[in-house]
Enzyme design. Structure first.
Site, short mmCIF file in Angstrom:
data_model
loop_
_atom_site.label_atom_id
_atom_site.label_comp_id
_atom_site.label_asym_id
_atom_site.label_seq_id
_atom_site.Cartn_x
_atom_site.Cartn_y
_atom_site.Cartn_z
N GLY A 1 -30.71 -5.25 18.27
CA GLY A 1 -29.94 -5.96 19.74
C GLY A 1 -30.83 -6.50 20.35
O GLY A 1 -31.95 -6.54 20.27
N ASP B 1 -37.54 0.20 14.62
CA ASP B 1 -36.68 -0.33 15.93
C ASP B 1 -36.59 -1.83 15.98
O ASP B 1 -36.40 -2.50 17.05
CB ASP B 1 -37.27 0.15 17.33
CG ASP B 1 -38.75 -0.74 17.48
OD1 ASP B 1 -39.30 -1.28 16.89
OD2 ASP B 1 -39.35 -0.38 18.60
#
Length: 207
Positions: A11, A86
């Protein structure tokens, strides 16, 4: 999908990638790979002058992430063990296509493909999608000095770039499952039930 040896959370800046991946790693008892951000020696100068420092910044990130994936994720995948990260290495292209120009961008693309084309790709991507106000709010909460005064136009463009990138990855890597989370309405930090729903979805995919 019986097992997902590689899960990536993605994101735009401030979406909550590290937070969610850390929560999932703890909940699912998975090793976690965290990207190095603040240790990048060019990051302060990049936010002060993107044109002058973008190539140095992007090359540091690319080389560092390549080394992490080659050394660490490869060890787990080779042993058939799940791992969560991540970031997805593809983010290097998302950012560099926006920050680099001309010859530097062409050189960077070549180096990117040389380094990453044979790296393992995630089996699952958890994509945290959020609008500008949500990202700005989360960026303010974490109080990183180099992100103070981040250009809103740059951040808005990243939001749009990420949407395009996820659509592109869906075509390029059809075996990868992309789980999209609405970061505007889902608070996986404060709302335990919402986090458990995300966790349950991931468990379902890796069983």
């Amino acid at each position: 999908m019986k097992q997902a040896p590689f899960i990536a959370v993605e994101g735009p800046i401030g979406a909550g990638k590290t937070t969610l991946s850390s929560l999932l790693a703890e909940e699912l008892n998975l090793p976690i790979i965290k990207e190095i951000v603040e240790e990048n020696p060019f990051i302060d100068r990049f936010y002060q002058n993107m044109d002058d420092w973008s190539f140095q910044l992007e090359m540091f990130f690319l080389c560092n992430r390549y080394k992490q994936l080659e050394d660490t994720i490869g060890q787990y995948i080779a042993k058939g063990k799940p791992v969560i990260s991540d970031y997805h290495i593809y983010k290097n292209l998302i950012f560099s296509e926006r920050t680099l120009k001309g010859i530097n961008r062409d050189k960077y693309r070549q180096i990117y493909h040389i380094l990453t084309d044979d790296l393992p790709r995630p089996d699952i991507i958890i994509y945290i999608k959020a609008d500008l106000d949500t990202l700005l709010s989360r960026i303010a909460k974490r109080s990183r000095s180099f992100e103070e005064g981040i250009d809103k136009g740059y951040l808005q463009q990243l939001i749009e770039d990420y949407d395009v990138a996820m659509a592109s990855l869906a075509v390029q890597e059809p075996s990868t499952v992309i789980v999209t989370i609405d970061g505007n309405t889902i608070d996986f930090v404060e709302n335990r039930l919402q986090f458990e729903e995300i966790s349950a979805k991931v468990k379902e995919l890796i069983q």
